[in-house]
Design an enzyme around this catalytic site. Structure first.
Site, PDB file in Angstrom:
ATOM      1  N   ASP A  18     -44.610  13.010  -5.192  1.00  0.00           N
ATOM      2  CA  ASP A  18     -43.199  12.633  -5.189  1.00  0.00           C
ATOM      3  C   ASP A  18     -42.476  13.408  -6.269  1.00  0.00           C
ATOM      4  OD1 ASP A  18     -40.743  11.541  -5.057  1.00  0.00           O
ATOM      5  OD2 ASP A  18     -41.402   9.439  -5.110  1.00  0.00           O
ATOM      6  N   HIS A  23     -36.173   6.912   1.115  1.00  0.00           N
ATOM      7  CA  HIS A  23     -36.689   7.885   0.163  1.00  0.00           C
ATOM      8  C   HIS A  23     -37.318   9.044   0.936  1.00  0.00           C
ATOM      9  CE1 HIS A  23     -37.815   9.213  -3.745  1.00  0.00           C
ATOM     10  NE2 HIS A  23     -39.134   9.061  -3.581  1.00  0.00           N
ATOM     11  N   CYS A  54     -33.606  12.569  -3.900  1.00  0.00           N
ATOM     12  CA  CYS A  54     -34.932  12.731  -3.335  1.00  0.00           C
ATOM     13  C   CYS A  54     -35.017  13.796  -2.255  1.00  0.00           C
ATOM     14  CB  CYS A  54     -35.432  11.390  -2.797  1.00  0.00           C
ATOM     15  SG  CYS A  54     -34.314  10.633  -1.618  1.00  0.00           S
TER      16      CYS A  54
END
Lengths: 655, 317
Positions: free
Chosen positions: A472, A456, A412
């Site tokens: 995202d 995250h 991430c």
């Protein structure tokens, strides 16, 4: 008291059993504390313990001073070398445990053993300073068994028992003590402010930090300790909407993203379309930031909201903290960017030339359509041969160039960082947001368990007419990360203890941890004050608690005394029957004298009750016959005698 | 300091009879019950409570509830151990005290019989400086042997005994005083050396034969021997009849020990001399008789006879 003997029974050396039990208790202490001692120290201490145990089995006697003193110096030096000083939680614990083991070297007499047991109890407690979970508390409490068994074994003249039995012997005592312990736990007045400095967290668990560089999360992603537990008023948001924002990072220096805490700016404007109210139980982070679901509407008490709707607590979260919040899940954040626009376009000069070129080329290709540029970036991640892995190849100076055009693997942090740089290069205001995503919905407890491994990083881009929009990029590469959670996304890359069934069990088991956290760990001064709310007392002050504690303790003492004073009647039925007869006669002032035999007594009774002389004489005969004619009186005859006694009535006599 | 505490104790026993009631002699059997059992924390118990206090303050200060729970558990267990200590000696009965034999100046062995309805561990009985620890299984009586030093001959009343226990954790000591009314008899101390008794019985009159109990020898039959003494089996292998001879001339002359013969000595010296003679007679397996003022013991021998004579000596005023 008379002057007791000059005799010193304590000076004798203790037996093997006591010493074994003491060694066992110390080994236990070492085991429960091993997690936060340096491994080499644990190993050295375990070796010292084992050696001393073996040595004393060969020959009793203290270890000579020339071994002990250097060991003591070595221990002190080792602790200083490891921690820098002797004070504080971790070095203090290490020193205390080291001293405990060294105490074993000179343990010979029962006095030594008693001192060592006291110290053992103390060092058992230090293990709880590091972890107060249910399991560790239970394990530490089990450590009391060998410690108390050691004390028992010191007493002389006992029936011989096996080692496991003597280990289990104090269990009854502990079980009997449990109610009183719980009462004291409930009622001992808590301190609302500490007497002296709160412990400095010198060995903080890695948590979210206010800067992020690709690869920096890796420790966090493999740490599956719970980070927080969230319960919602109403339905929880669907899994792919569970984004908990912590830091909003604007500044990029080519290596890492950083969050700058500016306190005195009003929060950015927010238009709320849909809001959710929820309660967060945040475990200690030693940081100020409070993660919030999406965009918080207002800060909870004791915290304040920063410009980018990041919530900061007034003091670091050293103890678990509960807060209630309302957050917007459908919203328009900062509809007008105004003069801040430049801040979200900042890029370091002289880094990542190829990435910047790619961003600019998109701008040229798509013109003013910002949304199309975002789509192009996501398409690049989805179709450009990118791979999600927790063990990516290292990146060079132009980290984003290396990542986008060379290694094409990461997690991430890599994706959000590269995405944000691309957006800024294309002239779209963008920023990196870190926090938690996902979590495990525990149906049993109706709460969301968020672990550290759910940490995250994602991006937010500002689009005209929509404000800040969450994007995202990791989801483009690995949709499972968002829909199923971190563990599913990582697949086999984590350790064996992340296997599905085990992970599932751990997630379910967490409901117990939560209960423990609520009932025990979280029972603070505030909760204690509202202890009597169900009984109509709003605020229980210290005096009331003290009185209650005194009353409760007295009650338990009374119960304990009743038990202690309880005398079992002799089970001899013949004796019981005679006692009954004595009681009946005693009501007529014919109590049996001390030292008076049954024959004398009953004949005296017969003289005093002439009307019943025959009856009493018959009873006497029968009793004497039962008592003295047999080794063991036949039960039927005893039964007959008992019935005769029961039917016997002392008649009123007029003297 | 012992002097002071002795005086304090004496004062307490005079002024507070209720508190010290059970320190006065009482008759056996003595059963311990709640009104005569005292409990105090031991030094270790006090130290441990200080430790608990430190743990409590630490746990409260660091707001660490798990540690607080542990401290409470430990504290409650320690408090409960007080009741266990009490219970370990509550209901114990001292049934009887038996004394061995000892001369003045030596220690006399006392055997205490204690009875209990349930198993108990680590009970200790102290008598002055001597102490013994024992356990009971709840069925058989416990026999505890202790030595009591003696000084003078005669009746010695038992001193106060202390029965105590710090079972199970050694943090509390429960104790009770036992003071049985019993006395034990201490024999007089024999003098170290001196003359042998004037053998009034040395003449031949006393060299009479007496019938022993064991078969001594076989001899030829003489007229007048009773038939049942004939050794028939042995005679069958001989020409003449053989008779089992049980009689032996007494090897040692009998001693007649007499208080009146010891002129010119003080009473105690007479007693010491008689005690020595009794010892010698017993060692040489003589038979002896003893005359004491107000007590005459006829001729006899054996341990029982010896003990009777010594008792009589010990009881002289």
């Amino acid at each position: 008291m008379t002057p007791v003997a000059v005799r010193r029974p304590a000076a004798a050396t203790v037996g093997q059993r006591s010493f074994d039990l003491l060694s066992l208790s110390m080994a236990f202490v070492l085991a429960v504390n091993a997690a936060h001692l340096p491994w080499w120290l644990s190993l050295a201490l375990a070796f010292a313990l084992g050696w001393r145990w073996w040595q004393r089995r060969q020959r009793t006697g203290r270890v000579p001073r020339w071994i002990k003193l250097p060991l003591l110096a070595l221990l002190t030096l080792a602790v200083i070398a490891q921690y820098g000083n002797l004070f504080g939680r971790a070095p203090g614990t290490a020193l205390a445990i080291g001293l405990l083991i060294l105490k074993l070297l000179e343990t010979e007499t029962s006095r030594d053993v008693r001192v060592a047991v006291g110290f053992t109890c103390f060092t058992l407690m230090t293990a709880l300073l590091f972890d107060q979970g249910l399991l560790s508390t239970v394990v530490v409490a089990l450590g009391l068994l060998p410690a108390l068994a050691t004390l028992r074994a010191l007493e002389p003249a006992q029936a011989p028992t096996s080692m496991p039995r003597s280990l289990l012997a104090p269990l009854a005592l502990l079980a009997a003590a449990l109610p009183l312990a719980l009462l004291a736990f409930l009622l001992v007045p808590r301190l609302s402010t500490p007497l002296w400095g709160a412990p400095s967290q010198d060995q903080a668990r890695s948590g979210l930090s206010d800067h992020m560089s690709p690869g920096g999360f890796i420790e966090l992603l493999t740490d599956d300790h719970p980070a927080m537990r969230v319960s919602f008023d109403g339905a929880p948001p669907p899994p792919d909407q569970r984004y908990f924002r912590a830091y909003v990072m604007a500044r990029y220096d080519g290596v890492s993203w950083t969050y700058r805490d500016v306190a005195n700016l009003p929060p950015a404007a927010l238009v709320v379309a849909h809001a959710v109210q929820y309660h967060v139980r945040l475990l200690p982070t030693q940081q100020h930031v409070l993660p919030t679901l999406d965009v918080p509407i207002a800060a909870p008490a004791g915290a304040s909201m920063r410009r980018d709707r990041v919530v900061m607590a007034a003091t670091p979260v050293d103890d678990a903290l509960t807060y209630t919040l309302s957050s917007a899940t459908q919203y328009e954040l900062e509809p007008q960017l105004g003069e801040h626009r430049r801040r979200w376009l900042q890029l370091p000069a002289g880094f990542n030339p190829r990435t910047l070129a790619l961003g600019r080329s998109w701008r040229q290709r798509y013109g003013n359509d910002d949304a199309a540029i975002v789509r192009a970036a996501l398409a690049l991640f989805h179709d450009g041969g990118f791979r999600y892995t927790l063990a990516p190849a290292p990146l060079g100076r132009d980290a984003m160039d290396d990542f986008l055009f060379d290694t094409r693997e990461g997690f991430c942090e890599h994706y959000s960082s590269a995405f944000t740089v691309l957006m800024r290069a294309a002239g779209i205001p963008a920023r990196v947001v870190t926090g938690y995503q996902g979590g495990y919905w525990n149906k049993l407890g109706d709460y969301l368990l968020v672990r550290n491994s759910d940490a995250h990083a994602w991006s937010e881009v500002w689009l005209a007419g929509r404000g800040w929009v969450r994007v995202d990029p990791t989801a483009a590469v690995r949709p499972e990360r968002v829909s199923l959670g971190a563990a599913a996304a990582a697949g086999d890359q984590l350790g064996w203890y992340h296997r599905d069934w085990l992970q599932d069990f751990r997630n379910r088991w967490d409901v117990v941890n939560r209960w423990w956290d609520q009932a025990v760990t979280g029972f603070d001064a505030l909760r204690q004050r509202s202890l009597l709310t169900p009984f109509g007392i709003r605020d229980t002050d210290t005096t009331t608690l003290g009185v209650l504690l005194a009353i409760g303790t007295t009650l338990f003492i009374a119960i304990g005394l009743a038990w202690a004073l309880l005398r079992r009647q002799s089970r001899d039925p013949l004796r019981q029957a005679l006692r009954e007869l004595e009681r009946k006669l005693a009501r007529r002032r014919l109590a049996r004298h001390v030292g008076e035999g049954p024959q004398h007594y009953l004949s005296r009774a017969a003289r005093a009750l002439p009307s019943q002389r025959e009856e009493l004489a018959a009873l006497t005969r029968r009793y004497l016959d039962l008592r003295y004619a047999h080794d063991e009186a036949p039960p039927e005859s005893v039964h007959v005698f008992r019935r005769a006694v029961r039917d016997f009535r002392v008649k009123n006599v007029v003297k | 300091m012992p002097g002071l505490s002795h005086r304090l104790q004496g004062w307490a026993e005079r002024r507070l009879p209720a508190l010290t009631r059970y320190r006065r002699p009482e008759s056996l059997p003595i059963e311990l019950h709640r009104r005569r059992i005292y409990i105090v924390p031991t030094g270790f118990g006090l130290g441990f409570s200080v430790l608990l206090l430190v743990m409590l303050v630490g746990a409260l200060n660091y707001n660490n509830n798990a540690a607080l729970l542990l401290t409470c558990l430990l504290g409650a267990a320690s408090a409960a151990s007080m009741l266990v200590a009490f219970r370990s000696i509550d209901g114990l009965r001292l049934e009887q005290v038996r004394a061995g034999h000892a001369v003045a100046g030596e220690s006399i062995e006392l055997t205490f019989t204690l009875q209990s309805g349930r198993p108990r561990s680590a009970i200790r009985l102290d008598l002055g400086d001597a102490g013994a620890a024992f356990a009971m299984d709840g069925r058989a009586a416990a026999l505890v042997k202790l030595a009591l030093p003696t000084e003078f001959r005669g009746w010695l009343s038992l001193p106060r005994l202390r029965l105590w226990s710090s079972w199970p954790l050694g943090m509390f000591r429960a104790w009770s005083w036992l003071h049985p009314t019993q006395s034990v008899l201490v024999w007089p101390r024999p003098e170290l050396s001196g003359p042998t008794p004037r053998a009034a019985a040395d003449d031949a009159r006393h060299m009479r034969l007496h019938r022993g109990e064991e078969l001594a020898t076989l001899r030829d039959y003489q007229a007048g021997d009773p038939q049942r003494h004939v050794a028939w089996k042995a005679s069958a292998r001989h020409d003449s009849l053989l008779v089992k001879d049980f009689e032996q001339p007494q090897s040692q002359p009998q001693w007649q020990l007499d208080w009146r013969q010891l002129h010119g000595l003080s009473d105690e010296a007479r007693i010491a001399r008689l005690a020595r003679w009794l010892n010698e007679a017993q060692q040489q397996r003589r038979s002896f008789s003893l005359w004491l003022p107000g007590n005459e013991i006829g001729s006899g021998s054996g341990a029982l006879h010896y003990a009777r004579c010594m008792d009589a000596l010990a009881c002289l005023p």
